[in-house]
Enzyme design. Structure first.
Site, PDB file in Angstrom:
ATOM      1  N   ALA A 195     -16.312 -73.914 118.796  1.00 58.81           N
ATOM      2  CA  ALA A 195     -15.360 -74.004 119.901  1.00 58.81           C
ATOM      3  C   ALA A 195     -16.051 -73.412 121.128  1.00 58.81           C
ATOM      4  O   ALA A 195     -16.977 -72.603 121.008  1.00 58.81           O
ATOM      5  CB  ALA A 195     -14.101 -73.234 119.554  1.00 58.81           C
TER       6      ALA A 195
ATOM      7  N   GLY B 122     -16.250 -73.820 114.815  1.00 57.52           N
ATOM      8  CA  GLY B 122     -15.483 -75.071 114.852  1.00 57.52           C
ATOM      9  C   GLY B 122     -16.315 -76.282 114.478  1.00 57.52           C
ATOM     10  O   GLY B 122     -15.773 -77.304 114.049  1.00 57.52           O
TER      11      GLY B 122
ATOM     12  N   GLU C 134     -16.266 -76.325 110.839  1.00 59.37           N
ATOM     13  CA  GLU C 134     -14.884 -76.651 110.448  1.00 59.37           C
ATOM     14  C   GLU C 134     -14.575 -78.137 110.645  1.00 59.37           C
ATOM     15  O   GLU C 134     -13.914 -78.749 109.816  1.00 59.37           O
ATOM     16  CB  GLU C 134     -13.908 -75.774 111.248  1.00 59.37           C
ATOM     17  CG  GLU C 134     -13.961 -74.317 110.787  1.00 59.37           C
ATOM     18  CD  GLU C 134     -13.245 -73.367 111.729  1.00 59.37           C
ATOM     19  OE1 GLU C 134     -13.508 -73.420 112.948  1.00 59.37           O
ATOM     20  OE2 GLU C 134     -12.414 -72.572 111.256  1.00 59.37           O
TER      21      GLU C 134
ATOM     22  N   GLU D 146     -17.494 -66.402 113.328  1.00 59.90           N
ATOM     23  CA  GLU D 146     -16.376 -65.878 114.114  1.00 59.90           C
ATOM     24  C   GLU D 146     -16.192 -64.360 114.035  1.00 59.90           C
ATOM     25  O   GLU D 146     -15.841 -63.719 115.027  1.00 59.90           O
ATOM     26  CB  GLU D 146     -15.058 -66.566 113.708  1.00 59.90           C
ATOM     27  CG  GLU D 146     -14.918 -67.985 114.213  1.00 59.90           C
ATOM     28  CD  GLU D 146     -15.544 -69.019 113.288  1.00 59.90           C
ATOM     29  OE1 GLU D 146     -16.303 -68.628 112.377  1.00 59.90           O
ATOM     30  OE2 GLU D 146     -15.276 -70.207 113.490  1.00 59.90           O
TER      31      GLU D 146
HETATM   32  N1  DAK Z   1     -19.527 -72.492 123.394  1.00 62.14           N
HETATM   33  C1  DAK Z   1     -19.931 -72.671 124.661  1.00 62.14           C
HETATM   34  N2  DAK Z   1     -21.215 -72.875 125.015  1.00 62.14           N
HETATM   35  C2  DAK Z   1     -22.118 -72.896 124.025  1.00 62.14           C
HETATM   36  C3  DAK Z   1     -21.765 -72.701 122.671  1.00 62.14           C
HETATM   37  C4  DAK Z   1     -20.369 -72.482 122.353  1.00 62.14           C
HETATM   38  N3  DAK Z   1     -19.925 -72.353 121.107  1.00 62.14           N
HETATM   39  N4  DAK Z   1     -22.882 -72.753 121.919  1.00 62.14           N
HETATM   40  C5  DAK Z   1     -23.902 -72.983 122.773  1.00 62.14           C
HETATM   41  N5  DAK Z   1     -23.449 -73.074 124.046  1.00 62.14           N
HETATM   42  C6  DAK Z   1     -24.220 -73.291 125.265  1.00 62.14           C
HETATM   43  C7  DAK Z   1     -25.001 -72.042 125.661  1.00 62.14           C
HETATM   44  O1  DAK Z   1     -24.160 -71.152 126.374  1.00 62.14           O
HETATM   45  C8  DAK Z   1     -26.093 -72.634 126.517  1.00 62.14           C
HETATM   46  O2  DAK Z   1     -25.549 -72.944 127.795  1.00 62.14           O
HETATM   47  P1  DAK Z   1     -26.412 -72.609 129.123  1.00 62.14           P
HETATM   48  O3  DAK Z   1     -26.678 -71.150 129.069  1.00 62.14           O
HETATM   49  O4  DAK Z   1     -27.654 -73.452 128.992  1.00 62.14           O
HETATM   50  O5  DAK Z   1     -25.495 -73.051 130.223  1.00 62.14           O
HETATM   51  C9  DAK Z   1     -26.388 -73.970 125.827  1.00 62.14           C
HETATM   52  O6  DAK Z   1     -25.227 -74.262 125.030  1.00 62.14           O
HETATM   53  C10 DAK Z   1     -27.587 -73.896 124.918  1.00 62.14           C
HETATM   54  O7  DAK Z   1     -27.386 -72.803 124.032  1.00 62.14           O
HETATM   55  P2  DAK Z   1     -28.505 -71.671 123.787  1.00 62.14           P
HETATM   56  O8  DAK Z   1     -29.335 -71.474 124.994  1.00 62.14           O
HETATM   57  O9  DAK Z   1     -27.793 -70.489 123.218  1.00 62.14           O
HETATM   58  O10 DAK Z   1     -29.395 -72.379 122.674  1.00 62.14           O
HETATM   59  P3  DAK Z   1     -30.237 -71.675 121.521  1.00 62.14           P
HETATM   60  O11 DAK Z   1     -31.050 -72.745 120.899  1.00 62.14           O
HETATM   61  O12 DAK Z   1     -30.925 -70.459 122.009  1.00 62.14           O
HETATM   62  O13 DAK Z   1     -29.150 -71.194 120.459  1.00 62.14           O
HETATM   63  C11 DAK Z   1     -27.165 -71.419 119.060  1.00 62.14           C
HETATM   64  C12 DAK Z   1     -28.363 -72.136 119.778  1.00 62.14           C
HETATM   65  C13 DAK Z   1     -26.258 -72.510 118.501  1.00 62.14           C
HETATM   66  C14 DAK Z   1     -27.711 -70.560 117.918  1.00 62.14           C
HETATM   67  C15 DAK Z   1     -26.433 -70.527 120.095  1.00 62.14           C
HETATM   68  O14 DAK Z   1     -26.130 -71.338 121.233  1.00 62.14           O
HETATM   69  C16 DAK Z   1     -25.163 -69.963 119.562  1.00 62.14           C
HETATM   70  O15 DAK Z   1     -25.167 -69.001 118.806  1.00 62.14           O
HETATM   71  N6  DAK Z   1     -24.002 -70.556 119.983  1.00 62.14           N
HETATM   72  C17 DAK Z   1     -22.731 -70.042 119.632  1.00 62.14           C
HETATM   73  C18 DAK Z   1     -22.425 -70.403 118.199  1.00 62.14           C
HETATM   74  C19 DAK Z   1     -21.110 -69.831 117.786  1.00 62.14           C
HETATM   75  O16 DAK Z   1     -20.891 -68.624 117.720  1.00 62.14           O
HETATM   76  N7  DAK Z   1     -20.178 -70.743 117.472  1.00 62.14           N
HETATM   77  C20 DAK Z   1     -18.887 -70.370 117.013  1.00 62.14           C
HETATM   78  C21 DAK Z   1     -17.985 -70.314 118.179  1.00 62.14           C
HETATM   79  S1  DAK Z   1     -16.428 -69.587 117.714  1.00 62.14           S
HETATM   80  C22 DAK Z   1      -9.082 -70.857 117.161  1.00 62.14           C
HETATM   81  C23 DAK Z   1      -9.575 -71.813 116.374  1.00 62.14           C
HETATM   82  C24 DAK Z   1     -10.922 -71.980 116.249  1.00 62.14           C
HETATM   83  C25 DAK Z   1     -11.809 -71.215 116.917  1.00 62.14           C
HETATM   84  C26 DAK Z   1     -11.308 -70.260 117.732  1.00 62.14           C
HETATM   85  C27 DAK Z   1      -9.953 -70.079 117.877  1.00 62.14           C
HETATM   86  N8  DAK Z   1      -7.680 -70.649 117.262  1.00 62.14           N
HETATM   87  C28 DAK Z   1      -6.813 -71.130 116.178  1.00 62.14           C
HETATM   88  C29 DAK Z   1      -7.116 -69.999 118.373  1.00 62.14           C
HETATM   89  C30 DAK Z   1     -13.214 -71.433 116.751  1.00 62.14           C
HETATM   90  C31 DAK Z   1     -14.124 -70.544 117.120  1.00 62.14           C
HETATM   91  C32 DAK Z   1     -15.537 -70.863 117.167  1.00 62.14           C
HETATM   92  O17 DAK Z   1     -15.989 -71.946 116.900  1.00 62.14           O
END
Ligand code: DAK
Length: 258
Positions: free
Chosen positions: A63, A108, A111, A131
């Site tokens: 997400a 997400g 998921e 998360e």
């Molecule tokens: N959201 C927004 N932007 C993201 C992103 C994300 N999840 N993942 C990557 N990006 C963006 C980065 O910010 C970066 O943007 P710029 O800085 O270039 O503008 C661009 O994508 C490239 O990412 P990186 O520079 O970080 O690339 P790397 O190769 O260094 O790293 C990575 C790739 C996938 C390991 C890293 O980007 C990363 O760790 N991303 C986050 C992964 C993550 O934690 N995903 C889980 C998100 S939490 C809910 C229901 C569901 C959810 C929440 C609430 N409710 C019922 C209320 C779900 C939550 C989630 O999914």
């Protein structure tokens, strides 16, 4: 559509989440567009869907953390409902959906792949539910679907530890059905989709319902679900053609989805 592309190849529909600058992270706009795309799928003509992400680095990196970071409680709830509704629509979609996971499938992203019927992935795929490292629980069904697919022990290890796993481990624990070199992933997804598309669509769709709905109830009720969906295939053109072809020792001419 800004973030979703939808292409039709014969009887296969290919949905691509196309927001590569954010590694295809799911924001509200992506979820809305995905919802509209599913509503527009021609359920008469299409026999199998493939869901994938644009580019070779990421399927869906979760997400959108930027969008989520400023949400109020009420907005967070609305965002969660939007996501859950779309994921559930995918999971209960009458047509089978194959997730072709081409890189990161985190939060997400993991998921949404688990809301699909079958997952295959590229060698560079990474799955995880990070998360708890962000101070939240998996909110799009991760605690429920991961435990059902890989078992509670593995799911708890991955979720409590926010531990990402690579393609080979995902294959070993049954999270994906197969792993392919990146360039072979989409051809493999299309081949699998074509195999499914060749079979009788009403029967395939009833199998999807029987498996999904049967898993939610005890065996006595599950068998009743199966009986009803089995019976539902009879008197269809496709059932008659399938059985007649066998008895006449010939190939099925065509299943017509009726
Ligand atoms: N959201 C927004 N932007 C993201 C992103 C994300 N999840 N993942 C990557 N990006 C963006 C980065 O910010 C970066 O943007 P710029 O800085 O270039 O503008 C661009 O994508 C490239 O990412 P990186 O520079 O970080 O690339 P790397 O190769 O260094 O790293 C990575 C790739 C996938 C390991 C890293 O980007 C990363 O760790 N991303 C986050 C992964 C993550 O934690 N995903 C889980 C998100 S939490 C809910 C229901 C569901 C959810 C929440 C609430 N409710 C019922 C209320 C779900 C939550 C989630 O999914």
């Amino acid at each position: 559509m800004e973030f979703i592309t939808y292409e039709v190849e014969g009887q296969i529909g290919i949905i691509t989440i196309n927001r590569p600058k954010a590694l295809n992270a799911l924001n509200s706009a992506v979820l809305d567009e995905l919802d509209k795309t599913l509503d527009a799928v021609d359920q008469e003509a299409i026999r199998c869907l493939i869901l994938t992400g644009a580019g070779e680095k990421s399927f869906v990196a979760g997400a959108d953390i930027g969008e989520m970071s400023t949400l109020t409680k009420a907005e967070g709830e609305a965002f969660g409902k939007k996501g859950n509704d779309v994921f559930r629509k995918l999971e209960t979609f009458p047509i089978p959906v194959i997730a072709a996971v081409n890189g990161f499938a985190l939060g997400g992203g993991c998921e949404i792949s688990m809301s699909c019927d079958i997952r295959i992935c590229s060698e560079n795929a990474v799955f995880g539910q990070p998360e708890v490292g962000l101070g939240i629980t998996p909110g799009f069904g991760g605690t429920q679907r991961l435990a059902r697919i890989v078992g509670t022990g593995k799911a708890k290890e991955m979720i409590y530890g926010a531990r990402n796993i690579k393609a080979e481990e995902a294959y070993r624990i049954g999270l994906v059905n197969n792993v392919y070199p990146t360039e072979e992933l989409m051809p493999a997804a299309k081949k699998l989709a074509s195999t499914i598309a060749r079979n009788a669509p009403i029967a395939v769709r009833n199998c999807k319902r029987a498996i999904n709905e049967g898993l939610q109830v005890d065996m006595d009720q599950a068998i009743v679900i199966e009986e009803k969906l089995f019976g539902n295939c009879f008197e269809t053109y496709d059932q008659k053609e399938g059985m007649t072809a066998f008895l006449e020792k010939r190939k099925v001419e065509a299943f017509l989805n009726k």
